[in-house]
Design a protein around this motif. Sequence first.
Motif, PDB file in Angstrom:
ATOM      1  N   THR A 147     -15.878  11.545  14.508  1.00 16.35           N
ATOM      2  CA  THR A 147     -16.588  11.571  13.123  1.00 16.35           C
ATOM      3  C   THR A 147     -17.649  10.440  13.082  1.00 16.35           C
ATOM      4  O   THR A 147     -18.779  10.885  12.261  1.00 16.35           O
ATOM      5  CB  THR A 147     -15.708  11.400  12.258  1.00 16.35           C
ATOM      6  N   MET A 148     -17.520   9.275  13.578  1.00 16.69           N
ATOM      7  CA  MET A 148     -18.327   8.429  13.377  1.00 16.69           C
ATOM      8  C   MET A 148     -19.590   8.854  14.409  1.00 16.69           C
ATOM      9  O   MET A 148     -20.818   8.324  14.202  1.00 16.69           O
ATOM     10  CB  MET A 148     -17.856   7.036  14.158  1.00 16.69           C
ATOM     11  N   LYS A 149     -19.357   9.254  15.612  1.00 15.34           N
ATOM     12  CA  LYS A 149     -20.304   9.815  16.409  1.00 15.34           C
ATOM     13  C   LYS A 149     -21.466  10.893  16.004  1.00 15.34           C
ATOM     14  O   LYS A 149     -22.620  10.577  16.014  1.00 15.34           O
ATOM     15  CB  LYS A 149     -19.863  10.178  17.766  1.00 15.34           C
ATOM     16  N   VAL A 175     -11.573   9.641  14.748  1.00 12.44           N
ATOM     17  CA  VAL A 175     -12.311   8.426  14.119  1.00 12.44           C
ATOM     18  C   VAL A 175     -13.662   8.435  14.635  1.00 12.44           C
ATOM     19  O   VAL A 175     -14.880   8.444  14.325  1.00 12.44           O
ATOM     20  CB  VAL A 175     -11.578   7.150  13.985  1.00 12.44           C
ATOM     21  N   ASN A 176     -13.401   8.389  16.285  1.00  8.49           N
ATOM     22  CA  ASN A 176     -14.594   8.168  16.964  1.00  8.49           C
ATOM     23  C   ASN A 176     -15.604   9.382  17.133  1.00  8.49           C
ATOM     24  O   ASN A 176     -16.836   9.105  17.023  1.00  8.49           O
ATOM     25  CB  ASN A 176     -14.204   7.831  18.578  1.00  8.49           C
ATOM     26  N   VAL A 181     -20.962   0.217  10.478  1.00  5.34           N
ATOM     27  CA  VAL A 181     -21.844   1.372  10.385  1.00  5.34           C
ATOM     28  C   VAL A 181     -21.958   2.206   9.096  1.00  5.34           C
ATOM     29  O   VAL A 181     -22.939   2.408   8.411  1.00  5.34           O
ATOM     30  CB  VAL A 181     -21.610   2.325  11.680  1.00  5.34           C
ATOM     31  N   ILE A 182     -20.501   2.348   8.372  1.00  4.30           N
ATOM     32  CA  ILE A 182     -20.576   3.095   7.122  1.00  4.30           C
ATOM     33  C   ILE A 182     -21.240   2.323   6.054  1.00  4.30           C
ATOM     34  O   ILE A 182     -21.963   2.911   5.178  1.00  4.30           O
ATOM     35  CB  ILE A 182     -19.321   3.367   6.750  1.00  4.30           C
ATOM     36  N   ASP A 222     -12.760  -1.734  16.834  1.00  5.03           N
ATOM     37  CA  ASP A 222     -13.570  -0.743  16.719  1.00  5.03           C
ATOM     38  C   ASP A 222     -13.740  -0.055  15.532  1.00  5.03           C
ATOM     39  O   ASP A 222     -14.822   0.553  15.218  1.00  5.03           O
ATOM     40  CB  ASP A 222     -13.136   0.477  17.816  1.00  5.03           C
ATOM     41  N   SER A 223     -12.683  -0.009  14.672  1.00  5.33           N
ATOM     42  CA  SER A 223     -12.703   0.359  13.631  1.00  5.33           C
ATOM     43  C   SER A 223     -13.539  -0.493  12.607  1.00  5.33           C
ATOM     44  O   SER A 223     -14.060  -0.013  11.568  1.00  5.33           O
ATOM     45  CB  SER A 223     -11.263   0.361  12.942  1.00  5.33           C
ATOM     46  N   ARG A 232     -16.140  -1.877  13.363  1.00  6.96           N
ATOM     47  CA  ARG A 232     -17.571  -1.550  13.802  1.00  6.96           C
ATOM     48  C   ARG A 232     -18.017  -0.220  12.863  1.00  6.96           C
ATOM     49  O   ARG A 232     -19.053  -0.222  12.245  1.00  6.96           O
ATOM     50  CB  ARG A 232     -17.810  -1.082  15.450  1.00  6.96           C
ATOM     51  N   HIS A 233     -16.972   0.546  13.082  1.00  6.53           N
ATOM     52  CA  HIS A 233     -17.427   1.681  12.178  1.00  6.53           C
ATOM     53  C   HIS A 233     -17.424   1.632  10.779  1.00  6.53           C
ATOM     54  O   HIS A 233     -18.484   2.187  10.026  1.00  6.53           O
ATOM     55  CB  HIS A 233     -15.986   2.676  12.381  1.00  6.53           C
TER      56      HIS A 233
END
Length: 481
Positions: free
Chosen positions: A224-226, A221-222, A366-367, A359-360, A362-363
């Motif tokens: 991919t988001m990065k 997940v991290n 962002v999406i 953290d999820s 936050r992702h």
Amino acid sequence: MSNIKKKLISGVIWEAFGRYSALGIQFIVTIIIARILTPTEFGIIGLLTVFIALGQIFLDSGFSQALIQKKETSEVDLSSVYFLNMIVGILLYLILFFSSPFIAEFYLLPDLTNYARVVFLIIPINSFGLIQNVIIQKELAFKKTAMANMISALFSGIVGIGMAYSGFGVWALVGQQISLHSSRTLLYIIQMRWVPKYTISTKAIKELFAFSMNLMLHSVVNTTMKNIYALVIGKFFAVSQVGYYNQADKFQEISAGTISQVVLKVSFPALAQKIDEPLYLRGAYVKIFATTIFFVAPLMVFLMCVAEPLFRFLLTEKWLPAVPYFQILCIYGMLLPTLQISYNLYKLFKKGRFLLFIDSFRHLLVIISIFFTIKFGIEYMLFGLVLCTVVMTILNLLKSGALISLSLLDQLKSVFPYYLISGLVGVLVYFLPKFDSDILTVCFSGVIFISCYLLISKFAKLQGYAELMAFTKSIKTKIKK
């Protein structure tokens, strides 16, 4: 001093030396190659980075951390994971090899297929050195990883620069990456001289996978988001924009990320030692928090002010479109350490589930921000990232501060002066007269910025300045001895 403590101190020193030496070499190499190649050529390789990063996570599957965490690791454990990594590495490469045309079609770049099929060899190459790296870490023999990282960075840099000057274009970047991972893996193998037993234990793999599964999912997940901005930009904008974004992000990460990583590594064990002393813990946290921003805030504001002459001097005129992206990412880099340091408190009080949840969230933010800003352009997308980071920082400080009875207002008070002073000095420096020479402009601006920032911090009696002076004094004392 105990033997384990000596090993730990030596390990930290060598780890820092190896990490930042290799980073410095790669940074210089990137600058040299960027002066030869075009942003489009950098963008093409940038499109493949996320697939390599994700492949590396699935290759390891969290087994490295599971082996390091396990107190007693047998030869059967190590050998089982070694052969599993090899099998997975080959399978992943075959999947990516046959998927390369579809990746190229997704980005509407037919030539991407050939580059992808070669650069994806990094994944099976890395599979041969993963266990050797685990053994090095378990033995705290970080001098070996430091030497491997530094030598491979230097060797791959020579290969990349040589190919770029010889007119190989994108293949120069491919050659640099392949030679980096190949030489590093080879050095791990040579240094450890470990030979696996020809066995695979399903029992050992099952035990390790039970621990590693959550780590793998979190890393997927991290990662991919990065890389999500490079993915989105590559799909909806010109490939050259990926090159501009990646270069801007790399400059920002080297600047703010380096300081953040050092602080995160050092602050967690320091805070963990005082978990039973609430008053001391609160004071230590505020000190770490304030001191980090004391360094990060002025650095990022200064870089925003001199971004144009800095990029023109280091990368030439062709990279100037990356400047606005870099300046926005500098704001993000200024805020990120406050978010990351607050994460340490969750880990300290074993709030792992909440950390995963927040953290999820936050992702997800962002999406959503990308969805609403993409039609306005890349700069608006990055401003959306900044806004998401501001919101998450406030939420995190509110929640994490409650763990040590520290209010949001007290935390903001501890860092606000550094942001304010950095901003005021930044405005002054931004309107200073510019010289014909870019390097002279950057150097002159730097001297004025540092002088004004330190002078104001001294008269304001800020904690960060006091910590800097105390550290400088201790270094001088050690040198005299």
